[in-house]
Design an enzyme around this catalytic site. Structure first.
Site, PDB file in Angstrom:
ATOM      1  N   ASP A 141       0.746  -1.253   0.000  1.00  0.00           N
ATOM      2  CA  ASP A 141       0.000   0.000   0.000  1.00  0.00           C
ATOM      3  C   ASP A 141       0.781   1.311   0.000  1.00  0.00           C
ATOM      4  OD1 ASP A 141      -2.462   0.811  -0.554  1.00  0.00           O
ATOM      5  OD2 ASP A 141      -3.338   0.487   1.413  1.00  0.00           O
ATOM      6  N   HIS A 165      -3.505  -0.887  -2.592  1.00  0.00           N
ATOM      7  CA  HIS A 165      -4.878  -1.214  -2.193  1.00  0.00           C
ATOM      8  C   HIS A 165      -5.892  -0.142  -2.558  1.00  0.00           C
ATOM      9  CE1 HIS A 165      -4.206  -4.900   0.175  1.00  0.00           C
ATOM     10  NE2 HIS A 165      -2.970  -4.439   0.181  1.00  0.00           N
ATOM     11  N   ARG A 273     -15.624   2.822   7.006  1.00  0.00           N
ATOM     12  CA  ARG A 273     -14.769   3.675   7.832  1.00  0.00           C
ATOM     13  C   ARG A 273     -15.281   5.089   7.592  1.00  0.00           C
ATOM     14  NH1 ARG A 273     -10.252   5.083   6.419  1.00  0.00           N
ATOM     15  NH2 ARG A 273     -10.249   4.080   4.367  1.00  0.00           N
ATOM     16  N   LYS A 278     -15.979   7.709   1.081  1.00  0.00           N
ATOM     17  CA  LYS A 278     -17.020   6.681   1.137  1.00  0.00           C
ATOM     18  C   LYS A 278     -18.405   7.181   0.726  1.00  0.00           C
ATOM     19  CE  LYS A 278     -14.083   3.548   2.673  1.00  0.00           C
ATOM     20  NZ  LYS A 278     -13.642   2.411   1.873  1.00  0.00           N
ATOM     21  N   ARG A 311      -8.694   7.918  11.314  1.00  0.00           N
ATOM     22  CA  ARG A 311      -7.779   9.063  11.100  1.00  0.00           C
ATOM     23  C   ARG A 311      -8.326  10.346  11.733  1.00  0.00           C
ATOM     24  NH1 ARG A 311      -7.254   7.172   4.834  1.00  0.00           N
ATOM     25  NH2 ARG A 311      -6.716   5.038   5.379  1.00  0.00           N
ATOM     26  N   ASP A 372     -13.180   4.284  -4.558  1.00  0.00           N
ATOM     27  CA  ASP A 372     -12.705   3.240  -3.641  1.00  0.00           C
ATOM     28  C   ASP A 372     -11.859   2.260  -4.435  1.00  0.00           C
ATOM     29  OD1 ASP A 372     -12.532   1.870  -1.240  1.00  0.00           O
ATOM     30  OD2 ASP A 372     -14.686   2.004  -0.844  1.00  0.00           O
ATOM     31  N   LEU A 376     -14.408  -3.838   0.264  1.00  0.00           N
ATOM     32  CA  LEU A 376     -14.654  -5.215   0.704  1.00  0.00           C
ATOM     33  C   LEU A 376     -16.026  -5.374   1.352  1.00  0.00           C
ATOM     34  CD1 LEU A 376     -11.119  -6.075   2.117  1.00  0.00           C
ATOM     35  CD2 LEU A 376     -12.038  -6.552  -0.151  1.00  0.00           C
ATOM     36  N   VAL A 377     -16.601  -4.245   1.822  1.00  0.00           N
ATOM     37  CA  VAL A 377     -17.920  -4.334   2.469  1.00  0.00           C
ATOM     38  C   VAL A 377     -18.934  -4.936   1.485  1.00  0.00           C
ATOM     39  CG1 VAL A 377     -19.829  -2.925   3.339  1.00  0.00           C
ATOM     40  CG2 VAL A 377     -17.509  -2.501   4.152  1.00  0.00           C
ATOM     41  N   LYS A 379     -18.449  -7.037  -0.827  1.00  0.00           N
ATOM     42  CA  LYS A 379     -18.260  -8.487  -0.953  1.00  0.00           C
ATOM     43  C   LYS A 379     -18.688  -9.216   0.328  1.00  0.00           C
ATOM     44  CE  LYS A 379     -14.811  -8.228  -4.554  1.00  0.00           C
ATOM     45  NZ  LYS A 379     -13.527  -8.662  -5.105  1.00  0.00           N
ATOM     46  N   GLU A 380     -18.381  -8.585   1.473  1.00  0.00           N
ATOM     47  CA  GLU A 380     -18.759  -9.209   2.750  1.00  0.00           C
ATOM     48  C   GLU A 380     -20.282  -9.346   2.843  1.00  0.00           C
ATOM     49  OE1 GLU A 380     -14.945  -7.252   5.145  1.00  0.00           O
ATOM     50  OE2 GLU A 380     -16.973  -6.614   5.654  1.00  0.00           O
TER      51      GLU A 380
HETATM   52  N1  LIG Z   1     -18.149   0.087  11.613  1.00  0.00           N
HETATM   53  C1  LIG Z   1     -17.387  -0.960  11.313  1.00  0.00           C
HETATM   54  N2  LIG Z   1     -17.164  -1.886  12.223  1.00  0.00           N
HETATM   55  C2  LIG Z   1     -16.384  -2.941  11.973  1.00  0.00           C
HETATM   56  N3  LIG Z   1     -15.776  -3.149  10.814  1.00  0.00           N
HETATM   57  C3  LIG Z   1     -15.954  -2.258   9.862  1.00  0.00           C
HETATM   58  C4  LIG Z   1     -16.759  -1.138  10.056  1.00  0.00           C
HETATM   59  N4  LIG Z   1     -16.742  -0.417   8.924  1.00  0.00           N
HETATM   60  C5  LIG Z   1     -15.935  -1.092   8.063  1.00  0.00           C
HETATM   61  N5  LIG Z   1     -15.466  -2.191   8.645  1.00  0.00           N
HETATM   62  C6  LIG Z   1     -14.581  -3.214   8.031  1.00  0.00           C
HETATM   63  O1  LIG Z   1     -13.440  -2.550   7.499  1.00  0.00           O
HETATM   64  C7  LIG Z   1     -13.121  -3.084   6.235  1.00  0.00           C
HETATM   65  C8  LIG Z   1     -13.176  -1.957   5.231  1.00  0.00           C
HETATM   66  O2  LIG Z   1     -12.639  -2.365   4.033  1.00  0.00           O
HETATM   67  P1  LIG Z   1     -12.958  -1.597   2.708  1.00  0.00           P
HETATM   68  O3  LIG Z   1     -12.448  -2.383   1.592  1.00  0.00           O
HETATM   69  O4  LIG Z   1     -14.401  -1.353   2.636  1.00  0.00           O
HETATM   70  O5  LIG Z   1     -12.275  -0.176   2.855  1.00  0.00           O
HETATM   71  P2  LIG Z   1     -10.864   0.494   3.364  1.00  0.00           P
HETATM   72  O6  LIG Z   1     -10.928   1.875   2.832  1.00  0.00           O
HETATM   73  O7  LIG Z   1     -10.686   0.380   4.808  1.00  0.00           O
HETATM   74  O8  LIG Z   1      -9.752  -0.381   2.651  1.00  0.00           O
HETATM   75  C9  LIG Z   1      -8.734  -0.142   1.670  1.00  0.00           C
HETATM   76  O9  LIG Z   1      -8.219  -1.466   1.357  1.00  0.00           O
HETATM   77  C10 LIG Z   1      -9.201  -2.375   0.879  1.00  0.00           C
HETATM   78  C11 LIG Z   1      -8.513  -3.707   0.638  1.00  0.00           C
HETATM   79  O10 LIG Z   1      -7.593  -3.625  -0.367  1.00  0.00           O
HETATM   80  C12 LIG Z   1      -9.850  -1.840  -0.396  1.00  0.00           C
HETATM   81  O11 LIG Z   1     -10.944  -2.669  -0.706  1.00  0.00           O
HETATM   82  C13 LIG Z   1     -10.324  -0.398  -0.220  1.00  0.00           C
HETATM   83  O12 LIG Z   1     -10.768   0.114  -1.453  1.00  0.00           O
HETATM   84  C14 LIG Z   1      -9.229   0.456   0.352  1.00  0.00           C
HETATM   85  O13 LIG Z   1      -9.660   1.787   0.565  1.00  0.00           O
HETATM   86  C15 LIG Z   1     -14.128  -4.176   5.934  1.00  0.00           C
HETATM   87  O14 LIG Z   1     -13.544  -5.421   6.183  1.00  0.00           O
HETATM   88  C16 LIG Z   1     -15.274  -3.891   6.895  1.00  0.00           C
HETATM   89  O15 LIG Z   1     -15.915  -5.031   7.353  1.00  0.00           O
HETATM   90  O1  LIG Z   2      -6.622   2.961   9.316  1.00  0.00           O
HETATM   91  P1  LIG Z   2      -5.573   3.144   8.304  1.00  0.00           P
HETATM   92  O2  LIG Z   2      -5.197   4.573   8.079  1.00  0.00           O
HETATM   93  O3  LIG Z   2      -4.397   2.274   8.519  1.00  0.00           O
HETATM   94  O4  LIG Z   2      -6.201   2.748   6.865  1.00  0.00           O
HETATM   95  C1  LIG Z   2      -6.794   1.563   6.600  1.00  0.00           C
HETATM   96  C2  LIG Z   2      -7.180   1.452   5.164  1.00  0.00           C
HETATM   97  O5  LIG Z   2      -7.606   0.176   4.950  1.00  0.00           O
HETATM   98  C3  LIG Z   2      -6.017   1.818   4.237  1.00  0.00           C
HETATM   99  O6  LIG Z   2      -6.066   1.211   2.996  1.00  0.00           O
END
Ligand SMILES: Nc1ncnc2c1ncn2[C@@H]1O[C@H](COP(=O)(O)OP(=O)(O)O[C@H]2O[C@H](CO)[C@@H](O)[C@H](O)[C@H]2O)[C@@H](O)[C@H]1O
Ligand SMILES: O=P(O)(O)OC[C@H](O)CO
Length: 723
Positions: A141, A165, A273, A278, A311, A372, A376-377, A379-380
């Site tokens: 990353d 990522h 997040r 988002k 952040r 984005d 992954l949300v 897909k989850e």
């Molecule tokens: N309130 C909450 N409580 C608990 N869990 C929560 C939550 N909100 C989110 N999450 C979890 O955090 C993860 C978020 O992953 P995402 O791919 O959606 O975005 P993120 O920007 O963090 O990742 C970065 O890396 C991933 C992986 O490469 C890319 O898909 C993405 O585009 C990139 O920005 C998911 O596994 C989700 O279940």
């Molecule tokens: O919480 P951060 O700043 O490490 O970011 C998590 C994200 O998944 C970065 O891709």
């Protein structure tokens, strides 16, 4: 299995400090899950930041280290200043918004580059320290974009992968970054660079062409004599784990409670997040529009938005939080009743069970980022629906959209359109919902996180290592072999070898330094000097006619062996194709602004050196295709060169001059040839055994040695003169 050294900004574990104790637990994220098995199996290490440990006592820190070491995690502690300048500063105030196309969020003056570079050096040092020959290093990353290059310097033969990522933006956007070249070169230290989507690969390749002049050939690009591969590897999730959890009684109970408490309201869910990429505010506005437009839905919808704090020290995130808070308040104020609240907003992280219960209970899942990398949300959610129900509304600007075509794809900037999609989802008949979800689940299950890890690592580990396919040795090391009194024949290409590229061929006239150098070379009794160029006779005459050297024009069609001698043409060459080909090149010159046609006695050239690099390369490919199609049977060769497509008669190539030049020479004469272009490969091929061939540039070459470009060629020639 080769040992895996994983390097990411964050470790896949979280330090949990309680009042009297501290523990380290595996994080739930996709990366941690996907890589945990290969990490364990390979017996390797994971290097990264364990998060803020500044408040821990020494004893607690000792406990943490012991637990990390049991998990084979190597902590890299970031100081408070590194957190603020490397992590929050350059990574999250500059690179994050840049890669998400949000230039106006980048500070006008960035002062954190130095901190970024230094922190990357710390990661590279630590990885290099733990590296053992045979290990595979996988860097993750945007926080660590310089690490592959830094590792390549420290470990020239290591096998290094990098995965980005987040999106890689179009070259228009990446070009705004003052440090673009350093970052690109940093990435090119890897053997394999992975992205989530093909479009990001295309953007990256375009950026390489634009800023480093490197042309990607399908999936490979040559950099400093090494082959670097690029590819799309869409990341998946641990689909089986989500599916299993979604069928557990505890989750089903929770879903039941959720539905009961909703009193028949349809459930819309958003989980993110709390990040300005988002698209949460526009999503809220879309829900508001639905309520505005459809009074019958008021009191019948419940939108649960969960946002995990992220952040929080970065101002843009704090401001975003306020915007979201205000919008939630406004909508609830407008459309809430004493019995119902349309938006349920939770600013916190959920545990896995709560998360999956929401996925399983949702009627409609809203995943609407404005940008984005993957998401992954989305897909989850699908993996958590073994009931084949629920509708996914997905932004077309999420990487996931390229795979999940059965979702309702929306433009997240179009609030009205999103409101339409919400209504469509709510009204969608059961069979359609099920059909769409079945297809989505099948995709998510077949391309899961284990597939992702395996496809990246198989590709990386299947590549020939740098040690097996070493880059060409540095040209300067060839000089030792040329020391001594023996006679030498020097064959020099001109453009791109003795001088750099200029915007028109005329502007690339030799400068005074070069003329002096050539005069000195010609004055050496043990040297016979020849320029072997694609240029016309007239130009070579005008520039070098007075020098006592051999001149070979138009790729060897014309030769003047000695000063004062008349030019001689190669016999038996046909030019009949020329009048037929010229109009095609003229048409390209007319349609591609900045390009032009050069006509020589024997050949035609379409130059595009003044054209935007990406567009020029595309047009050049198209021109070559067209020429092959139309004139494939003519006695001519179509040659791609450096920002030129050249058409010349068959049987003429630079190599043809070599036997002529060597006619009067003793058999043991040393031939030294330097060139940068594909046309110089013929010259190299004709050099007799024992000769020295030097490629000036980064392309594939049969040469024995390599130098970087014209300045190094000149250094080489000066060294030959003993300077
Ligand atoms: N309130 C909450 N409580 C608990 N869990 C929560 C939550 N909100 C989110 N999450 C979890 O955090 C993860 C978020 O992953 P995402 O791919 O959606 O975005 P993120 O920007 O963090 O990742 C970065 O890396 C991933 C992986 O490469 C890319 O898909 C993405 O585009 C990139 O920005 C998911 O596994 C989700 O279940
Ligand atoms: O919480 P951060 O700043 O490490 O970011 C998590 C994200 O998944 C970065 O891709």
């Amino acid at each position: 299995m080769a040992r895996l050294l994983l390097v990411s900004n964050r470790l896949p574990v979280t330090v949990k400090a309680e009042k009297d104790s501290v523990s380290v637990g595996r994080s739930a994220g996709g990366l941690a899950t996907g890589l945990s098995r290969p990490h364990e199996r390979s017996g390797g290490l994971w290097i990264g930041w364990p998060g803020d440990v500044s408040r821990l006592t020494d004893a607690q820190r000792g406990q943490v280290e012991k637990q990390l070491s049991d998990l084979r995690c190597v902590p890299l502690y970031l100081s408070a200043s590194e957190v603020s300048r490397f992590y929050e500063g350059y990574s999250n105030r500059v690179l994050w918004p840049l890669c998400h196309y949000m230039l106006d969020r980048i500070p006008r003056q960035d002062r954190d580059w130095d901190a970024y570079r230094k922190a990357n050096e710390r990661f590279a040092d630590l990885a290099a320290k733990h590296y053992q020959p045979g290990d595979t290093i996988w860097v993750h990353d945007y926080q660590l974009m310089l690490v592959p290059g830094m590792l390549r310097q420290r470990l020239p033969h290591a096998r290094i992968g990098y995965f980005h990522h987040i999106p890689f933006p179009s070259s228009e956007i990446f070009s705004t970054l003052p440090r673009r070249v350093e970052l690109l070169k940093g990435l090119l230290g890897a053997d394999l660079i992975g992205f989530h989507a093909v479009s990001y690969v295309r953007h990256f390749s375009g950026t390489l062409l634009r800023h480093l002049g490197l042309d990607t050939d399908v999936d490979r690009v040559l950099f400093q004599g090494r082959e670097v591969r690029v590819g799309a590897f869409p990341m998946g999730i641990d689909a089986t784990a989500f599916e299993t959890l979604a069928s557990e009684p505890a989750v089903l109970d929770e879903v039941k409670t959720l539905k009961e408490r909703a009193h028949g309201e349809r459930l819309l869910v958003g989980i993110d997040r709390l990040d300005y990429t988002k698209g949460i505010p526009r999503r809220l506005l879309a829900v508001q529009r639905v309520l505005e437009r459809e009074p019958s839905l008021r009191g019948r919808l419940r939108f649960i938005q969960v946002a995990v704090p992220s952040r929080t020290q970065v101002q843009a995130y704090a401001e975003y939080r306020e915007t979201v808070d205000e919008l939630v308040g406004r909508i609830n104020g407008l459309y809430g009743t004493v019995h119902s609240t349309p938006v349920h907003y939770l600013y916190r992280s959920l545990n896995e069970k709560q998360l999956v219960s929401l996925y399983r209970g949702a009627d409609v899942m809203l995943v609407t980022p404005v940008r984005d990398g993957m998401n992954l949300v989305a897909k989850e959610f699908c993996a958590s629906r073994p009931d084949d129900d629920g509708v996914l509304i997905l932004s077309e600007f999420a990487g996931a959209a390229s795979e999940m075509r059965d979702a309702l794809l929306v433009n997240p900037y179009d609030v009205e359109g999103m409101a339409d999609a919400i209504e469509q989802a709510l009204e969608m008949p059961g069979p359609e919902r099920q059909e769409r979800m079945r297809c989505l689940r099948a995709g998510v299950k077949s391309r899961d996180v284990h597939w992702w890890v395996a496809s990246f690592l198989d590709r990386l580990q299947g590549l020939p290592s740098v040690a097996e396919k070493p880059p060409l040795p540095d040209g300067m090391t060839a000089l030792d072999a040329l020391k001594g009194p023996g006679r030498k024949v020097l064959l020099l290409d001109y453009d791109g070898t003795l001088v750099g590229f200029a915007s028109t061929p005329e502007l690339a006239a030799p400068d005074e330094e070069l003329m002096t150098l050539l005069r000195e070379l010609c004055a050496r009794p043990d040297l016979s000097v020849h320029i072997v160029s694609g240029r016309p006779r007239e130009t070579l005459d005008a520039w070098f006619g007075e020098l006592p050297m051999g001149l070979h024009a138009e790729h060897g069609l014309w030769s003047r062996m000695r000063r004062g001698q008349a030019w001689q043409a190669l016999p038996g060459v046909s030019f009949e194709w020329k009048p037929k080909v010229r109009p095609v090149l003229d048409a390209f010159a007319a349609r591609v602004t900045g390009s032009f046609v050069e006509e020589k006695t024997a050949s035609l050239a379409w130059h595009y050196r003044k054209v935007d690099a990406e567009f020029g390369a595309l047009q050049a490919r198209e021109l070559r295709l067209l020429l092959h199609e139309k004139f494939g049977d003519e006695p001519m060769n179509i040659l791609p060169g450096d920002r030129v497509v050249e058409v010349r008669p068959k049987g003429v190539n630079k190599g043809r001059v070599v036997p002529e030049i060597l006619k009067g020479e003793a058999p043991d004469v040393r031939v030294v040839a330097l060139g940068d272009d594909v046309t110089d490969e013929d010259l190299f091929a004709a050099v007799p055994p024992g000769g020295i061939t030097v490629h000036a540039g980064n392309k594939h070459s049969r040469a024995g040695y390599r130098v970087e470009g014209p300045p190094e060629v000149r250094r080489f020639l000066k060294a030959l003169l003993g300077k």
